[in-house]
Scaffold this motif. Structure first.
Motif, PDB file in Angstrom:
ATOM      1  N   ASN A  78     -19.987 -14.913   1.012  1.00 38.96           N
ATOM      2  CA  ASN A  78     -21.521 -14.571   0.291  1.00 38.96           C
ATOM      3  C   ASN A  78     -22.144 -13.904   1.835  1.00 38.96           C
ATOM      4  OD1 ASN A  78     -20.796 -16.552  -1.952  1.00 38.96           O
ATOM      5  ND2 ASN A  78     -21.146 -17.899   0.191  1.00 38.96           N
ATOM      6  N   LYS A  79     -21.519 -13.539   2.054  1.00 39.73           N
ATOM      7  CA  LYS A  79     -22.239 -12.907   3.270  1.00 39.73           C
ATOM      8  C   LYS A  79     -21.575 -11.568   3.099  1.00 39.73           C
ATOM      9  CE  LYS A  79     -21.470 -11.515   7.936  1.00 39.73           C
ATOM     10  NZ  LYS A  79     -20.498 -11.491   9.587  1.00 39.73           N
ATOM     11  N   LEU A  80     -20.335 -11.015   2.450  1.00 40.74           N
ATOM     12  CA  LEU A  80     -20.294  -9.796   2.016  1.00 40.74           C
ATOM     13  C   LEU A  80     -21.081  -9.127   0.700  1.00 40.74           C
ATOM     14  CD1 LEU A  80     -16.663  -9.161   3.570  1.00 40.74           C
ATOM     15  CD2 LEU A  80     -18.099  -8.021   3.938  1.00 40.74           C
ATOM     16  N   GLN A  81     -21.787 -10.437  -0.214  1.00 43.90           N
ATOM     17  CA  GLN A  81     -21.610  -9.834  -1.010  1.00 43.90           C
ATOM     18  C   GLN A  81     -20.275  -8.998  -1.530  1.00 43.90           C
ATOM     19  OE1 GLN A  81     -26.012  -8.721  -0.669  1.00 43.90           O
ATOM     20  NE2 GLN A  81     -26.710 -10.368   0.403  1.00 43.90           N
ATOM     21  N   LEU A  82     -19.645  -9.243  -2.573  1.00 42.34           N
ATOM     22  CA  LEU A  82     -18.898  -8.685  -3.222  1.00 42.34           C
ATOM     23  C   LEU A  82     -19.394  -8.624  -4.904  1.00 42.34           C
ATOM     24  CD1 LEU A  82     -15.514 -10.286  -1.089  1.00 42.34           C
ATOM     25  CD2 LEU A  82     -16.398  -7.597  -0.829  1.00 42.34           C
ATOM     26  N   PRO A  83     -18.728  -7.536  -5.377  1.00 41.36           N
ATOM     27  CA  PRO A  83     -19.458  -7.072  -6.578  1.00 41.36           C
ATOM     28  C   PRO A  83     -18.047  -7.949  -8.092  1.00 41.36           C
ATOM     29  CG  PRO A  83     -18.251  -5.503  -5.525  1.00 41.36           C
ATOM     30  CD  PRO A  83     -18.877  -5.821  -4.726  1.00 41.36           C
ATOM     31  N   PRO A  84     -18.548  -8.497  -8.521  1.00 38.79           N
ATOM     32  CA  PRO A  84     -17.725  -9.040  -9.326  1.00 38.79           C
ATOM     33  C   PRO A  84     -15.884  -8.089  -9.855  1.00 38.79           C
ATOM     34  CG  PRO A  84     -19.112  -8.441 -10.408  1.00 38.79           C
ATOM     35  CD  PRO A  84     -19.652  -7.259  -9.448  1.00 38.79           C
ATOM     36  N   PRO A  85     -14.722  -8.208  -9.535  1.00 42.60           N
ATOM     37  CA  PRO A  85     -13.349  -7.491  -9.419  1.00 42.60           C
ATOM     38  C   PRO A  85     -14.020  -6.515 -11.862  1.00 42.60           C
ATOM     39  CG  PRO A  85     -13.767  -9.742  -9.260  1.00 42.60           C
ATOM     40  CD  PRO A  85     -14.941  -9.864  -9.654  1.00 42.60           C
ATOM     41  N   ASP A  86     -13.527  -4.958 -10.824  1.00 38.61           N
ATOM     42  CA  ASP A  86     -13.980  -4.852 -11.887  1.00 38.61           C
ATOM     43  C   ASP A  86     -12.272  -4.294 -13.346  1.00 38.61           C
ATOM     44  OD1 ASP A  86     -14.551  -2.030 -13.983  1.00 38.61           O
ATOM     45  OD2 ASP A  86     -15.674  -1.668 -12.674  1.00 38.61           O
ATOM     46  N   GLU A  87     -12.526  -5.035 -14.202  1.00 35.94           N
ATOM     47  CA  GLU A  87     -10.685  -4.696 -14.477  1.00 35.94           C
ATOM     48  C   GLU A  87     -10.451  -3.590 -15.295  1.00 35.94           C
ATOM     49  OE1 GLU A  87      -7.732  -6.050 -15.569  1.00 35.94           O
ATOM     50  OE2 GLU A  87      -9.140  -6.946 -14.855  1.00 35.94           O
ATOM     51  N   CYS A 120       0.858  -0.891   0.280  1.00 34.46           N
ATOM     52  CA  CYS A 120      -0.106   0.499   0.119  1.00 34.46           C
ATOM     53  C   CYS A 120       0.827   1.198  -0.161  1.00 34.46           C
ATOM     54  CB  CYS A 120      -1.072  -0.060   1.189  1.00 34.46           C
ATOM     55  SG  CYS A 120      -1.922  -1.227   1.425  1.00 34.46           S
ATOM     56  N   ILE A 121       1.907   1.192   0.913  1.00 38.43           N
ATOM     57  CA  ILE A 121       2.651   2.751   0.117  1.00 38.43           C
ATOM     58  C   ILE A 121       3.719   2.578  -1.081  1.00 38.43           C
ATOM     59  CG2 ILE A 121       4.869   3.273   1.704  1.00 38.43           C
ATOM     60  CD1 ILE A 121       3.604   1.706   4.758  1.00 38.43           C
ATOM     61  N   PHE A 122       4.295   0.675  -1.161  1.00 43.78           N
ATOM     62  CA  PHE A 122       4.628   1.425  -2.513  1.00 43.78           C
ATOM     63  C   PHE A 122       3.803   2.168  -3.187  1.00 43.78           C
ATOM     64  CE2 PHE A 122       6.532  -1.186  -6.157  1.00 43.78           C
ATOM     65  CZ  PHE A 122       7.160  -0.451  -6.706  1.00 43.78           C
ATOM     66  N   TYR A 123       2.390   1.599  -3.605  1.00 43.48           N
ATOM     67  CA  TYR A 123       1.622   2.422  -4.331  1.00 43.48           C
ATOM     68  C   TYR A 123       1.554   4.172  -3.645  1.00 43.48           C
ATOM     69  CZ  TYR A 123      -2.729   3.817  -7.234  1.00 43.48           C
ATOM     70  OH  TYR A 123      -3.279   3.945  -7.602  1.00 43.48           O
ATOM     71  N   LYS A 177      -7.591   1.797 -14.254  1.00 45.47           N
ATOM     72  CA  LYS A 177      -7.007   2.959 -14.077  1.00 45.47           C
ATOM     73  C   LYS A 177      -6.045   3.276 -12.634  1.00 45.47           C
ATOM     74  CE  LYS A 177      -9.725   7.277 -12.957  1.00 45.47           C
ATOM     75  NZ  LYS A 177     -10.214   7.824 -13.926  1.00 45.47           N
ATOM     76  N   THR A 178      -6.211   1.975 -12.037  1.00 46.02           N
ATOM     77  CA  THR A 178      -5.552   1.808 -10.907  1.00 46.02           C
ATOM     78  C   THR A 178      -4.472   2.305 -10.995  1.00 46.02           C
ATOM     79  OG1 THR A 178      -7.922   1.224  -9.763  1.00 46.02           O
ATOM     80  CG2 THR A 178      -5.405   0.854  -8.585  1.00 46.02           C
ATOM     81  N   PHE A 179      -3.795   0.945 -12.061  1.00 47.12           N
ATOM     82  CA  PHE A 179      -2.623   0.880 -12.014  1.00 47.12           C
ATOM     83  C   PHE A 179      -1.856   1.347 -13.096  1.00 47.12           C
ATOM     84  CE2 PHE A 179      -3.983  -2.907  -9.342  1.00 47.12           C
ATOM     85  CZ  PHE A 179      -3.456  -2.879  -8.580  1.00 47.12           C
ATOM     86  N   GLU A 180      -2.677   2.520 -13.657  1.00 47.54           N
ATOM     87  CA  GLU A 180      -2.232   3.215 -14.910  1.00 47.54           C
ATOM     88  C   GLU A 180      -1.055   3.637 -14.284  1.00 47.54           C
ATOM     89  OE1 GLU A 180      -4.755   5.277 -17.978  1.00 47.54           O
ATOM     90  OE2 GLU A 180      -4.328   6.474 -16.433  1.00 47.54           O
ATOM     91  N   GLU A 202       6.027  -1.620 -15.651  1.00 44.83           N
ATOM     92  CA  GLU A 202       6.346  -3.312 -15.869  1.00 44.83           C
ATOM     93  C   GLU A 202       6.249  -4.095 -14.365  1.00 44.83           C
ATOM     94  OE1 GLU A 202       6.902  -7.410 -17.815  1.00 44.83           O
ATOM     95  OE2 GLU A 202       7.171  -5.652 -19.257  1.00 44.83           O
ATOM     96  N   ALA A 203       7.645  -3.764 -14.360  1.00 51.03           N
ATOM     97  CA  ALA A 203       8.395  -4.540 -12.690  1.00 51.03           C
ATOM     98  C   ALA A 203       8.545  -3.967 -11.487  1.00 51.03           C
ATOM     99  CB  ALA A 203      10.199  -4.142 -12.874  1.00 51.03           C
ATOM    100  N   ALA A 204       7.756  -2.727 -11.377  1.00 47.32           N
ATOM    101  CA  ALA A 204       7.243  -1.929  -9.965  1.00 47.32           C
ATOM    102  C   ALA A 204       5.660  -2.543 -10.219  1.00 47.32           C
ATOM    103  CB  ALA A 204       7.425  -0.599 -10.650  1.00 47.32           C
ATOM    104  N   LEU A 205       5.052  -2.977 -10.788  1.00 44.40           N
ATOM    105  CA  LEU A 205       4.048  -3.484 -10.826  1.00 44.40           C
ATOM    106  C   LEU A 205       3.565  -4.536 -10.761  1.00 44.40           C
ATOM    107  CD1 LEU A 205       0.279  -3.291 -11.798  1.00 44.40           C
ATOM    108  CD2 LEU A 205       0.902  -3.724 -13.574  1.00 44.40           C
TER     109      LEU A 205
END
Length: 133
Positions: A77-86, A33-36, A91-94, A98-101
């Motif tokens: 199931n309890k949290l009803q997580l949404p589908p991951p969003d590609e 998280c800190i690296f990001y 956008k988050t990792f834009e 490559e090596a850092a990612l």
């Protein structure tokens, strides 16, 4: 022991799910998280509650083909997580090279048992490339 260690934004998914064990994997997650933040100059995951943060983490790092991916199915199931969003993930990792990612995603592996170990992180290509410069 409490699972409410550290800043909520840096808290590993296993702690958000109630795991009481504080392992090196928890620190590796926080390091990711800190690296990001160092790379993008913004906080990766923000939330006011554990479930809210889990949903944000899952949206970016979840895997449609492996819904449990290190998270207990009853919790999912309890949290009803949404589908991951590609699109959100892209956008988050834009703009992250490559090596850092690659290192970042290994630090932020949802499954604590397969998350990169600290020593292996230090030997990662990202750091080796910098030593050559």
């Amino acid at each position: 022991m409490t699972n409410e260690v550290g800043t909520l934004s840096y808290r590993a998914p296993e702690l958000l799910l109630g795991d009481k064990r504080y392992t090196k994997a928890v620190d590796v997650w926080a390091t990711g998280c800190i690296f990001y933040e160092l790379l993008k100059r913004t906080t990766l995951f923000t939330g006011k509650t554990d479930p809210e943060l889990l949903v944000k983490i899952w949206t970016v790092l979840g895997n449609k083909s492996n819904p449990s991916q290190g998270l207990p199915i009853p919790v999912i199931n309890k949290l009803q997580l949404p589908p991951p969003d590609e699109a959100v993930k892209q956008k988050t990792f834009e703009g992250i090279e490559e090596a850092a990612l690659d290192l970042l995603l290994r630090l932020l592996d949802l499954n604590q048992s397969t998350r990169i170990k600290p020593g292996d992180a230090l030997k990662h290509k990202y750091f080796n490339d910098r030593l050559k410069e």
